[in-house]
Design a protein around this motif. Structure first.
Motif, mmCIF file in Angstrom:
data_model
loop_
_atom_site.group_PDB
_atom_site.id
_atom_site.type_symbol
_atom_site.label_atom_id
_atom_site.label_comp_id
_atom_site.label_asym_id
_atom_site.label_seq_id
_atom_site.Cartn_x
_atom_site.Cartn_y
_atom_site.Cartn_z
ATOM 1 N N HIS A 132 0.808 -1.216 0.000
ATOM 2 C CA HIS A 132 0.000 0.000 0.000
ATOM 3 C C HIS A 132 0.843 1.268 0.000
ATOM 4 O O HIS A 132 0.420 2.274 -0.584
ATOM 5 N N ALA A 133 2.027 1.236 0.577
ATOM 6 C CA ALA A 133 2.934 2.379 0.448
ATOM 7 C C ALA A 133 3.336 2.540 -1.018
ATOM 8 O O ALA A 133 3.360 3.659 -1.550
ATOM 9 N N GLY B 216 0.875 9.218 -6.527
ATOM 10 C CA GLY B 216 1.480 10.544 -6.416
ATOM 11 C C GLY B 216 1.415 11.159 -5.034
ATOM 12 O O GLY B 216 1.643 12.362 -4.881
ATOM 13 N N VAL B 217 1.140 10.357 -4.014
ATOM 14 C CA VAL B 217 1.080 10.871 -2.646
ATOM 15 C C VAL B 217 2.502 11.173 -2.176
ATOM 16 O O VAL B 217 3.421 10.361 -2.366
ATOM 17 N N ALA B 218 2.680 12.328 -1.570
ATOM 18 C CA ALA B 218 3.996 12.756 -1.094
ATOM 19 C C ALA B 218 4.521 11.815 -0.020
ATOM 20 O O ALA B 218 3.762 11.349 0.849
ATOM 21 N N ASP B 219 5.819 11.538 -0.085
ATOM 22 C CA ASP B 219 6.446 10.672 0.916
ATOM 23 C C ASP B 219 6.211 11.184 2.333
ATOM 24 O O ASP B 219 5.998 10.397 3.254
ATOM 25 N N MET B 220 6.235 12.507 2.522
ATOM 26 C CA MET B 220 6.057 13.043 3.869
ATOM 27 C C MET B 220 4.682 12.673 4.429
ATOM 28 O O MET B 220 4.563 12.373 5.620
ATOM 29 N N LYS B 221 3.664 12.660 3.586
ATOM 30 C CA LYS B 221 2.333 12.267 4.059
ATOM 31 C C LYS B 221 2.343 10.801 4.495
ATOM 32 O O LYS B 221 1.731 10.444 5.501
ATOM 33 N N LEU B 222 3.066 9.968 3.757
ATOM 34 C CA LEU B 222 3.180 8.554 4.141
ATOM 35 C C LEU B 222 3.920 8.420 5.470
ATOM 36 O O LEU B 222 3.525 7.626 6.330
ATOM 37 N N HIS B 223 4.984 9.201 5.637
ATOM 38 C CA HIS B 223 5.755 9.132 6.882
ATOM 39 C C HIS B 223 4.943 9.592 8.088
ATOM 40 O O HIS B 223 5.123 9.092 9.197
ATOM 41 N N SER C 67 -0.972 15.540 12.761
ATOM 42 C CA SER C 67 -0.411 16.093 11.526
ATOM 43 C C SER C 67 -1.408 16.971 10.782
ATOM 44 O O SER C 67 -2.601 16.677 10.711
ATOM 45 N N ARG C 68 -0.887 18.012 10.161
ATOM 46 C CA ARG C 68 -1.699 18.908 9.333
ATOM 47 C C ARG C 68 -1.808 18.419 7.892
ATOM 48 O O ARG C 68 -2.438 19.062 7.075
ATOM 49 N N TYR C 69 -1.203 17.293 7.570
ATOM 50 C CA TYR C 69 -1.232 16.754 6.211
ATOM 51 C C TYR C 69 -2.583 16.134 5.856
ATOM 52 O O TYR C 69 -2.813 15.811 4.707
ATOM 53 N N PHE C 70 -3.465 15.956 6.819
ATOM 54 C CA PHE C 70 -4.697 15.217 6.590
ATOM 55 C C PHE C 70 -5.914 16.120 6.733
ATOM 56 O O PHE C 70 -6.007 16.916 7.668
ATOM 57 N N THR C 71 -6.830 15.980 5.780
ATOM 58 C CA THR C 71 -8.062 16.763 5.783
ATOM 59 C C THR C 71 -9.005 16.249 6.867
ATOM 60 O O THR C 71 -8.819 15.140 7.394
ATOM 61 N N ASP C 72 -10.023 17.030 7.168
ATOM 62 C CA ASP C 72 -11.026 16.581 8.141
ATOM 63 C C ASP C 72 -11.712 15.305 7.657
ATOM 64 O O ASP C 72 -12.018 14.415 8.452
#
Length: 153
Positions: A59-60, A67-74, A82-87
């Motif tokens: 899944h990673a 195209g998901v940014a590596d930082m979001k995966l980390h 984290s602020r990387y995720f929407t409500d």
């Protein structure tokens, strides 16, 4: 490192009807109307929670292809902070954790309320099927010690 008990191919051979049903369920998610990135984020987070290396690798890799940014995966393991995720993602991730750990959480009303605020009833049920399916895949992969590819993706 653990020794593989049954390979994925052996599982397909041992229980072809059930494996075909699982694959059909997985394929249904592609036409469910759910956002593919959200579906994969849920699968990755649940696989983190369950400790499934085979599914984490898969899944990673799939999220990177989307195209998901590596930082979001980390930061997925720390999505609460984290602020990387929407409500909307937070609501789905909270529901995923509640159902994955249902023997401890009993699917709290607060988690359901957050889910219901962002998803229709149809989406709620479909997301719950995604959650149930990846939990079953995790149990198969962990139980039989499916081996993920050794090379880095």
């Amino acid at each position: 490192m653990t020794t593989q008990r049954i390979s994925q191919a052996q599982a397909y051979k041992a229980a072809p009807d059930q494996m075909k049903a699982m694959v059909a369920l997985e394929e249904s998610f592609a036409t469910s109307g759910l956002d593919p990135e959200l579906v994969e984020l849920l699968k990755l987070r649940i696989s983190q929670t369950n400790g499934c290396a085979f599914c984490l690798h898969m899944h990673a890799s799939d999220l990177r292809k989307l195209g998901v940014a590596d930082m979001k995966l980390h930061l997925l393991a720390g999505w609460h902070e984290s602020r990387y995720f929407t409500d909307r993602e937070r609501a789905a991730l909270g529901w995923a954790e509640a159902l994955t750990l249902v023997s401890r959480t009993h699917a709290p009303d607060a988690d359901y309320a957050a889910l219901a605020a962002h998803f229709s009833e149809e989406e709620q049920v479909r997301l719950s099927f995604v959650i149930g399916a990846i939990n079953l895949w995790n149990r198969l992969a962990i139980g039989f010690r499916f081996a993920h590819p050794a090379a880095h993706a």
